[in-house]
Design an enzyme around this catalytic site. Structure first.
Site, mmCIF file in Angstrom:
data_model
loop_
_atom_site.group_PDB
_atom_site.id
_atom_site.type_symbol
_atom_site.label_atom_id
_atom_site.label_comp_id
_atom_site.label_asym_id
_atom_site.label_seq_id
_atom_site.Cartn_x
_atom_site.Cartn_y
_atom_site.Cartn_z
ATOM 1 C CB SER A 9 -0.934 -0.009 1.214
ATOM 2 O OG SER A 9 -0.195 -0.211 2.419
ATOM 3 C CD GLU A 11 1.213 7.942 5.395
ATOM 4 O OE1 GLU A 11 0.897 6.990 6.147
ATOM 5 O OE2 GLU A 11 1.976 8.875 5.739
ATOM 6 C CG HIS A 70 -3.810 8.538 8.140
ATOM 7 N ND1 HIS A 70 -2.508 8.703 8.558
ATOM 8 C CD2 HIS A 70 -3.758 7.596 7.161
ATOM 9 C CE1 HIS A 70 -1.710 7.905 7.885
ATOM 10 N NE2 HIS A 70 -2.438 7.227 7.015
ATOM 11 C CG ASP A 102 2.491 14.395 15.879
ATOM 12 O OD1 ASP A 102 2.772 13.501 16.704
ATOM 13 O OD2 ASP A 102 2.882 14.392 14.699
ATOM 14 C CG PHE A 209 10.221 13.046 9.689
ATOM 15 C CD1 PHE A 209 9.254 13.809 10.312
ATOM 16 C CD2 PHE A 209 9.868 11.779 9.247
ATOM 17 C CE1 PHE A 209 7.964 13.332 10.502
ATOM 18 C CE2 PHE A 209 8.586 11.283 9.430
ATOM 19 C CZ PHE A 209 7.628 12.075 10.051
ATOM 20 C CG HIS A 259 1.708 1.816 4.546
ATOM 21 N ND1 HIS A 259 0.536 1.858 3.814
ATOM 22 C CD2 HIS A 259 1.845 3.044 5.106
ATOM 23 C CE1 HIS A 259 -0.015 3.046 3.938
ATOM 24 N NE2 HIS A 259 0.756 3.793 4.707
#
Length: 285
Positions: A9, A11, A70, A102, A209, A259
């Site tokens: 998959s 994102e 999401h 977050d 990140f 993913h």
């Protein structure tokens, strides 16, 4: 989802401008050629992209692909989540990724739901078995976890609340994932836990990140990436080799799929997909 039928998959994140929306449509058309099982679509901090997430999900669905939006509980209320769930059900969406999310800068309180397990429990209470619910897992542990066991038990609570499967934070250390799976099985967790895969396109952004989200860049990878300086082509070539080898090891070890965090980019994910022969694997050829 089993090791015999792996799920692959992709994102995406919702665009912020009309120009961004056009770019994403073009990128998605190319990514769709890979025939992923589904596209997941992120939800901004505090629900800041709620409408854009919905719009993107509905576009994906109209194009004939499965979409998994999401849903974040930070900054949400029961009424706001209920409204979103009703919209998704009305449009025939059957797949969600339920996250804590977050806390946005300046937001003092998280909202009605403090943790993802509370959100999962609410979704199940409101919609029964309508949605397949994914949750997040952290092979290298959540950066805010008090201890590895606390993190593992927090993950278990999400599954006990009704989650069906999980997608991990990205990682580059195979042993971290393998050890995490062993730990999960030791406490009775046997749901599919799909590795999250982050292609490497820029060392500086990846390092920043990774420091924020607690994902480790192995020293040997970090040093090689640092040595390339601003040589983007070398960074990407080396990154492709690293991530391809990781994916091959994961699939050989029985991971129930992959993913890919595409960051709305096409080339690196497509190249990884081709190197791994995923299109052939999915077509059964």
């Amino acid at each position: 989802m089993t090791p015999q039928t792996p799920v692959f998959s992709l994102e995406l994140f919702p665009p912020q401008t009309p120009e961004g929306a056009e770019k994403l449509r073009a990128a998605r058309a190319r990514l769709a050629l890979l025939k992923p099982r589904f596209f997941s679509v992120t939800f901004g901090a505090g629900g800041s992209t709620r409408d854009r997430t919905l719009d993107t999900v509905l576009e994906i669905q109209r194009e004939g692909h499965q979409a998994a939006p999401h849903l974040s509980c930070i900054g949400s209320t029961r009424d706001s989540i209920r409204s979103i769930l009703e919209q998704y059900r009305a449009h025939g969406i059957r797949h969600l990724v339920a996250l804590r999310g977050d806390l946005p800068s300046g937001m003092a309180r998280p909202g009605t739901f403090r943790y993802a397990n509370e959100l999962v429990e609410f979704i199940r209470a409101e919609t029964g078995a309508w949605f397949h619910i994914e949750v997040a897992a952290y092979p290298e542990y959540h950066p805010q976890a008090k201890s590895p066991m606390d993190d593992l038990l927090a993950f278990k609570r999400k599954l006990e609340a009704g989650a069906d499967s999980a997608i991990t934070q990205y990682f580059y250390n195979f042993d971290a994932y393998a050890h995490f799976i062993d730990e999960c099985q030791a406490v009775g967790i046997h749901v599919p836990i799909v590795p999250g895969i982050m292609p490497i396109s820029s060392y500086s952004s990846l390092a920043r990140f990774s420091d924020n989200c607690g994902a480790e860049i192995p020293r040997w990878v970090r040093k090689r990436l640092e040595s390339y300086g601003d040589d983007t082509l070398s960074i990407r070539a080396f990154g492709l080799d690293v991530v391809t080898a990781l994916c091959e090891k994961l699939l050989a070890g029985g991971a129930p799929g992959l993913h890919f965090y595409t960051l709305n980019q096409v080339e690196l994910t497509t190249t990884l997909w081709q190197r791994l022969g995923l299109s052939r694997a999915m077509s059964g050829s």
